[in-house]
Enzyme design. Structure first.
Site, PDB file in Angstrom:
ATOM      1  N   HIS A  23      39.904  14.421 -39.747  1.00 30.12           N
ATOM      2  CA  HIS A  23      40.710  15.004 -38.660  1.00 30.12           C
ATOM      3  C   HIS A  23      39.835  15.283 -37.429  1.00 30.12           C
ATOM      4  O   HIS A  23      40.240  15.001 -36.304  1.00 30.12           O
ATOM      5  CB  HIS A  23      41.312  16.352 -39.096  1.00 30.12           C
ATOM      6  N   ARG A  96      44.477   5.783 -41.784  1.00 26.43           N
ATOM      7  CA  ARG A  96      43.268   5.578 -42.576  1.00 26.43           C
ATOM      8  C   ARG A  96      43.248   4.228 -43.276  1.00 26.43           C
ATOM      9  O   ARG A  96      42.219   3.602 -43.417  1.00 26.43           O
ATOM     10  CB  ARG A  96      43.149   6.677 -43.644  1.00 26.43           C
ATOM     11  N   SER A 134      43.188  16.153 -47.232  1.00 33.09           N
ATOM     12  CA  SER A 134      43.091  17.595 -47.499  1.00 33.09           C
ATOM     13  C   SER A 134      43.382  17.868 -48.975  1.00 33.09           C
ATOM     14  O   SER A 134      42.769  18.740 -49.590  1.00 33.09           O
ATOM     15  CB  SER A 134      44.082  18.364 -46.629  1.00 33.09           C
TER      16      SER A 134
END
Ligand code: PNS
Length: 172
Positions: A23, A96, A134
């Protein structure tokens, strides 16, 4: 189609529970392109969230304290309403891998359907962060693994403290 002249501002929305270095990399890339980047933290009522939206906001604010072009705000409800509130049209999303594509494509088109001026700009992080999420970071810390180099050090300390508290609840 008329477009407001707001391309000086880009909004990077997400859950950021917690922010990781992928991020951070995307925020730096966005700040290189746009003079102002607003990181928008979704205030959802998810019971699975580890950090409250305000905790997440403070963590990200601290990371970017020396970068005035990066602002951090919480939002609830539709992303497009948050954009309108800010008079913004640009949405930043990180892409990604191919596995991100379908979800991101659907979101970009839904957001455009709801707000035709909205334009989603996809940025790719450094290769070394392409597998990061995350969810995985939380899982590794919860199981005692080391996430050094995957999240900012301050975030790692918050994660370790949170899971320590969960494993060893304070005794009276
Ligand atoms: O980091 P995430 O969890 O992939 O971010 C998802 C987010 C916050 C960008 C997305 O869930 C969102 O924009 N939610 C707000 C609600 C909304 O606008 N939904 C319709 C958009 S398709």
């Amino acid at each position: 189609m008329t477009r407001p002249d707001t391309a000086t501002l880009a909004v990077y929305p997400g859950s950021f529970d917690p922010i990781h270095l992928g991020h951070v990399d995307i925020i730096h890339r966005a700040a290189h392109i746009f003079p102002r980047v607003v990181v928008g933290i979704l205030e959802n009522a998810s019971k699975d969230a580890l950090f409250t939206p305000l905790e997440r906001r403070e963590m990200i604010r601290e990371l970017f304290a020396d970068e005035p072009q990066v602002e951090v705000r919480c939002f609830s409800g539709l992303l497009v309403n948050f954009l309108k509130e800010l008079d913004a049209t640009i949405i930043i999303r990180g892409m990604r891998a191919v596995s991100d594509f379908e979800y991101e494509f659907q979101m970009a088109l839904m957001n455009r359907r709801l707000y035709p001026q909205a334009e989603t700009v996809f940025l790719t992080p450094k290769e070394e962060y392409t597998y990061l999420s995350s969810r995985l970071v939380k899982e590794v810390v919860a199981l005692g693994g080391d996430v050094t180099g995957l999240v900012p050090d301050a975030v790692r300390h918050h994660l370790e403290a949170r899971y320590r508290k969960a494993t060893h609840p304070p005794t009276r």
